[in-house]
Write a protein that holds these residues in place. Structure first.
Motif, short mmCIF file in Angstrom:
data_model
loop_
_atom_site.label_atom_id
_atom_site.label_comp_id
_atom_site.label_asym_id
_atom_site.label_seq_id
_atom_site.Cartn_x
_atom_site.Cartn_y
_atom_site.Cartn_z
N PRO A 68 10.20 -7.26 76.34
CA PRO A 68 9.25 -6.96 76.77
C PRO A 68 8.17 -7.04 77.49
N PRO A 69 7.16 -8.86 77.10
CA PRO A 69 5.93 -8.08 77.38
C PRO A 69 6.11 -8.02 79.11
N PHE A 70 6.85 -8.20 79.37
CA PHE A 70 6.76 -8.42 81.12
C PHE A 70 7.57 -6.99 81.44
N VAL A 71 8.42 -5.93 81.12
CA VAL A 71 8.10 -5.07 80.56
C VAL A 71 6.79 -3.72 80.32
N THR A 72 5.83 -4.24 79.35
CA THR A 72 4.97 -3.91 78.76
C THR A 72 4.12 -3.30 80.08
N TRP A 73 3.81 -5.01 80.78
CA TRP A 73 3.02 -5.58 81.72
C TRP A 73 3.01 -4.31 82.27
N ASN A 74 4.40 -4.06 83.23
CA ASN A 74 4.72 -3.39 84.08
C ASN A 74 4.27 -1.61 83.72
N ALA A 75 4.14 -1.34 83.07
CA ALA A 75 4.16 0.11 82.62
C ALA A 75 3.03 0.27 82.40
N GLY A 76 1.88 -0.60 81.62
CA GLY A 76 0.74 -0.49 82.48
C GLY A 76 0.32 -0.36 83.39
N ARG A 77 0.77 -1.12 84.24
CA ARG A 77 -0.47 -1.25 85.76
C ARG A 77 0.87 0.40 86.16
N LEU A 78 1.93 0.62 86.59
CA LEU A 78 2.21 1.39 86.80
C LEU A 78 3.14 2.52 86.24
N GLY A 79 3.05 2.68 84.65
CA GLY A 79 2.45 4.15 84.23
C GLY A 79 4.63 4.04 83.86
N PHE A 80 4.81 4.30 82.77
CA PHE A 80 6.40 3.91 82.03
C PHE A 80 7.62 4.45 83.46
N GLU A 81 7.24 5.44 83.94
CA GLU A 81 8.77 6.34 84.47
C GLU A 81 8.09 5.20 86.04
N ILE A 82 7.66 4.80 86.64
CA ILE A 82 8.19 4.02 87.22
C ILE A 82 8.56 2.97 87.21
N ALA A 83 7.78 2.48 86.46
CA ALA A 83 8.56 0.85 85.74
C ALA A 83 9.59 0.75 85.40
N GLU A 84 9.55 1.95 84.67
CA GLU A 84 11.57 1.22 84.13
C GLU A 84 12.58 1.43 85.29
N LYS A 85 12.04 2.60 86.26
CA LYS A 85 13.29 3.26 87.69
C LYS A 85 12.99 1.85 88.43
N ILE A 86 11.97 1.18 88.82
CA ILE A 86 11.88 0.08 89.29
C ILE A 86 12.72 -1.20 89.05
N LEU A 87 12.71 -1.23 87.59
CA LEU A 87 12.89 -2.59 86.71
C LEU A 87 14.67 -2.41 86.23
#
Length: 108
Positions: A68-87
């Motif tokens: 979660p800390p890694f996902v949340t960090w990137n979702a905060g930076r990129l937006g959830f949809e973009i972060a989820e797709k890339i991750l």
């Protein structure tokens, strides 16, 4: 891909490609592979995991996830949809790189 669309560890390390993560096969008894930040001095270190099970003497993919800390960090930076797709694409690429035959052999 612009800097805004790249994955970043909270330690500051930009991860341009799934090939940059370090994979650690240390937890064989737990049937888990650690996904580590490419930055050796990262304070998080572990960013996620791949779980596997053994079927007919062969290691088989079970699940993979980033913590979660890694996902949340990137979702905060990129937006959830973009972060989820890339991750998700990173997890798929990492799982494909795993030497499943080696895992199977070491489990025997």
């Amino acid at each position: 891909m612009s800097l805004e669309e790249k994955i970043q560890c909270p330690c500051g390390r930009i991860i341009n490609s799934p090939d940059e993560y370090k994979i650690l096969y240390l937890k064989h008894e737990l049937k888990e592979i650690d996904i580590l930040c490419p930055n050796d001095s990262c304070y998080l270190r572990e960013l996620g995991y791949i779980k596997f099970e053994t079927k007919d003497g062969k290691a088989v993919f079970k699940e993979a996830s980033f913590y979660p800390p890694f996902v949340t960090w990137n979702a905060g930076r990129l937006g959830f949809e973009i972060a989820e797709k890339i991750l998700k694409s990173h997890l798929k690429a990492i799982a494909k790189k795993v030497d499943w035959a080696r895992l199977s052999a070491s489990g025997s």
